[in-house]
Design an enzyme around this catalytic site. Structure first.
Site, PDB file in Angstrom:
ATOM      1  N   LYS A 131       2.598  -3.716   1.086  1.00  0.00           N
ATOM      2  CA  LYS A 131       1.392  -4.079   0.332  1.00  0.00           C
ATOM      3  C   LYS A 131       1.320  -5.603   0.235  1.00  0.00           C
ATOM      4  O   LYS A 131       2.342  -6.255  -0.047  1.00  0.00           O
ATOM      5  CB  LYS A 131       1.515  -3.434  -1.054  1.00  0.00           C
ATOM      6  CG  LYS A 131       0.313  -3.512  -1.946  1.00  0.00           C
ATOM      7  CD  LYS A 131       0.593  -2.696  -3.227  1.00  0.00           C
ATOM      8  CE  LYS A 131      -0.616  -2.617  -4.117  1.00  0.00           C
ATOM      9  NZ  LYS A 131      -0.370  -1.784  -5.331  1.00  0.00           N
ATOM     10  N   SER A 184      -3.629   1.787  -6.025  1.00  0.00           N
ATOM     11  CA  SER A 184      -4.015   0.575  -5.335  1.00  0.00           C
ATOM     12  C   SER A 184      -3.209   0.301  -4.064  1.00  0.00           C
ATOM     13  O   SER A 184      -3.584  -0.562  -3.281  1.00  0.00           O
ATOM     14  CB  SER A 184      -3.861  -0.626  -6.272  1.00  0.00           C
ATOM     15  OG  SER A 184      -2.500  -0.810  -6.631  1.00  0.00           O
ATOM     16  N   SER A 213      -0.495   3.682  -9.049  1.00  0.00           N
ATOM     17  CA  SER A 213      -0.866   3.079  -7.757  1.00  0.00           C
ATOM     18  C   SER A 213       0.067   3.367  -6.597  1.00  0.00           C
ATOM     19  O   SER A 213      -0.249   3.040  -5.451  1.00  0.00           O
ATOM     20  CB  SER A 213      -1.010   1.563  -7.906  1.00  0.00           C
ATOM     21  OG  SER A 213      -2.193   1.258  -8.595  1.00  0.00           O
TER      22      SER A 213
END
Lengths: 70, 472
Positions: free
Chosen positions: B82, B157, B181
């Site tokens: 990420k 996310s 997330s």
């Protein structure tokens, strides 16, 4: 919520946070915050709040099962 | 073995084969880079691939192995993360316009630990803007698309991480979990994700969203893979004063072990409220599998206070995020997407008294939860996502009225776990009527990730959901 309420929120945001946004951007966040505040206030009602928030990590450590203790 | 076959290996398998020199790190890296290049744009899951740097590092890893100098358990394994983990001298965009050119001057502890374990960091993956959102929409860098059906949301996310792992573009990926997330996108994409106990993994060098709720963990294709990565990440870090000094157990020790007699709690209240029948069916069926494996299923009443924890989590997250972002909100409000800005603004309106109440209640509610739930069972089994994975179009509400309420419903099963700071793992358990994956969540006692890995791996061995992959 009245137009005056939104104007008030806009004025508050500008004065306290230094942010000037149009009324349309404010309505949903303001109402959302009010809803959250109400839930929080009710949840905290009648409970002693003398402990420091930082005690939370200590609570996690203390509540770990014996096998996972240090 | 073809490049695609190599890309389909689990992280544990590819690490073992590289270590035994059955395949080279270069072969694994070429396989991964090739798929990231071929499919990354289709799902908008990749920000940047460092193909040249990756292959250089892979060649070095192979030379080290030839000299019998393995760095650690992930020697030569290519990974991608990420885009919110800082690496000194490299851009970390955080899914935003505001940080699109941000170059940190230090490297995140979790990246340092993966480096030390021998892993290669080959790409930055797309994410929800500043990790503030659960659906996977991103008005700035573009929506990430679910590899099972690109019309559907991937969850966020850690959207790019989940998609890249599910589509076999990478073997594993760091995500972050502040309100769901890691677990939410893992469930939407049919993979495994673990949110460790709050303070178990250092957050130093990870973009902060909410100091009180942020956790760092892996998304992987198997439970063993998640245990392998968490083993590398967990432990005290002097650079993160909130990190726990508790010793780290061997997370792989329980993989493959029996769960006979393990007490699994099934919530009688809260977690199944408002759940779609299409989701409830596979989640309940996973309980049948666990029962057949010898686990004892026990109905557990949730403490009444659990009903407020979704909101309490949101209160803490938006207040802390708004404080972190206050300068940019003042100076560059138009550089945020409307969803992100709307949620940040909500934090600016929160009274400090309510925020402190939400923080102060945590320890008390945690103690009550542990007493009422974990006195009866070893792990709590719940759904992750209360609805079938919706389409991007259905959920593209931007700043429209009702958006915040909708997002609140989506986090019904995940956010309470962040509030309580407990560890939780998600495991794929089937598909719903729309053909999209779903999963269940198991929540454990503080710092008892090991029991979660044991229970989850037992379920995984008895089923084949983790072997399913989207047709690309």
């Amino acid at each position: 919520m009245t137009r005056d309420d939104v104007e008030m929120a806009r004025a508050w945001l500008k004065r306290e946070q230094g942010i000037d946004l149009d009324n349309g951007s404010l309505l949903d966040p303001w109402e959302g915050s009010a809803r959250m505040g109400e839930v929080t206030r009710r949840a905290a009602e009648g409970l002693p709040l003398e402990a420091e928030p930082s005690a939370f990590t200590a609570a996690l450590e203390a509540l770990a099962p014996k096998g996972a203790r240090r | 073995m073809s490049a695609d076959d190599i890309a389909r290996l689990s992280l544990t398998e590819v690490a073992r084969l590289i270590r035994k020199r059955k395949i080279s790190s270069v072969e694994a890296t070429e396989a991964s880079v090739g798929r990231l290049e071929r499919y990354g744009a289709r799902f908008n899951c990749v920000v940047e691939i460092d193909a040249e740097g990756a292959l250089k590092a892979a060649r070095k890893a192979d030379r080290e192995l030839a000299r019998r100098q393995a760095r650690g358990p992930l020697h030569g394994v290519p990974l991608a993360h990420k885009d919110m983990y800082y690496r000194k001298g490299r851009v970390s965009g955080c899914g935003s316009r505001i940080r699109a050119s941000f170059v940190p001057d230090h490297t995140a502890t979790v990246l340092q630990r993966l480096d030390a374990a021998g892993a290669l960091d080959i790409a930055r993956l797309n994410m929800v803007e500043f990790a503030l959102g659960i659906t996977g929409h991103n008005e700035i860098t573009g929506d990430v698309r679910n590899p099972w059906n690109p019309k559907h949301l991937p969850g966020g996310s850690s959207s790019g991480s989940a998609v890249s792992v599910a589509a076999r573009l990478t073997y594993g990926s760091l995500g972050s979990d502040t309100g769901g997330s890691i677990r939410f996108p893992a469930s939407c994409c049919g993979i495994v994700g673990i949110k460790p106990t709050y303070s178990r993994v250092s957050r130093f060098g990870a973009m902060p969203l909410s100091f009180s709720c942020d956790t760092v963990g892996p998304l992987t294709r198997t439970v063993a893979d998640a245990a392998l990565i968490l083993q590398v990440l967990a432990g005290r870090d002097a650079n993160d004063p909130t990190s726990s000094a508790r010793s780290v157990p061997n997370y792989s020790a329980g993989i493959g072990k029996s769960i006979r007699g393990l007490k699994i709690g099934v919530p009688e209240t809260y977690f199944y409220e408002g759940i779609d029948a299409a989701v409830e069916k596979p989640v309940r069926e996973s309980l049948d599998v666990l029962r057949r494996l010898g686990a004892k299923l026990l109905p557990v009443a949730m403490p009444a206070a659990i009903g407020a924890t979704n909101t309490l989590t949101s209160m803490i997250i938006v207040a802390e995020a708004a404080a972190i972002h206050s300068r940019w909100l003042r100076d560059r409000p138009d550089d945020y997407g409307t969803q992100t800005r709307g949620r940040m603004l909500m934090g600016l309106f929160c009274p400090a008294t309510r925020y402190l109440e939400a923080l102060n209640l945590r320890g008390r509610l945690l103690a009550g939860f542990v007493e009422s739930v974990f006195r009866k069972c070893d792990v709590l089994h719940t759904p992750v996502l209360p609805v079938e994975v919706p389409t991007l179009a259905e959920t593209d509400l931007k700043a429209n009225p009702g958006f915040l309420k909708y997002v609140g419903r989506m986090g019904h099963c995940t956010r309470p776990v962040n509030y309580l700071g407990l560890p939780a793992i998600t495991v794929p358990c089937g598909f719903t009527q729309n053909g999209l994956p779903t999963g269940f969540q198991m929540v454990g006692r503080p710092f008892d990730e090991a029991t979660l890995f044991r229970a989850a791996s037992a379920y995984e061995r008895a089923t084949d959901w983790h072997t399913r992959e989207p047709a690309l």
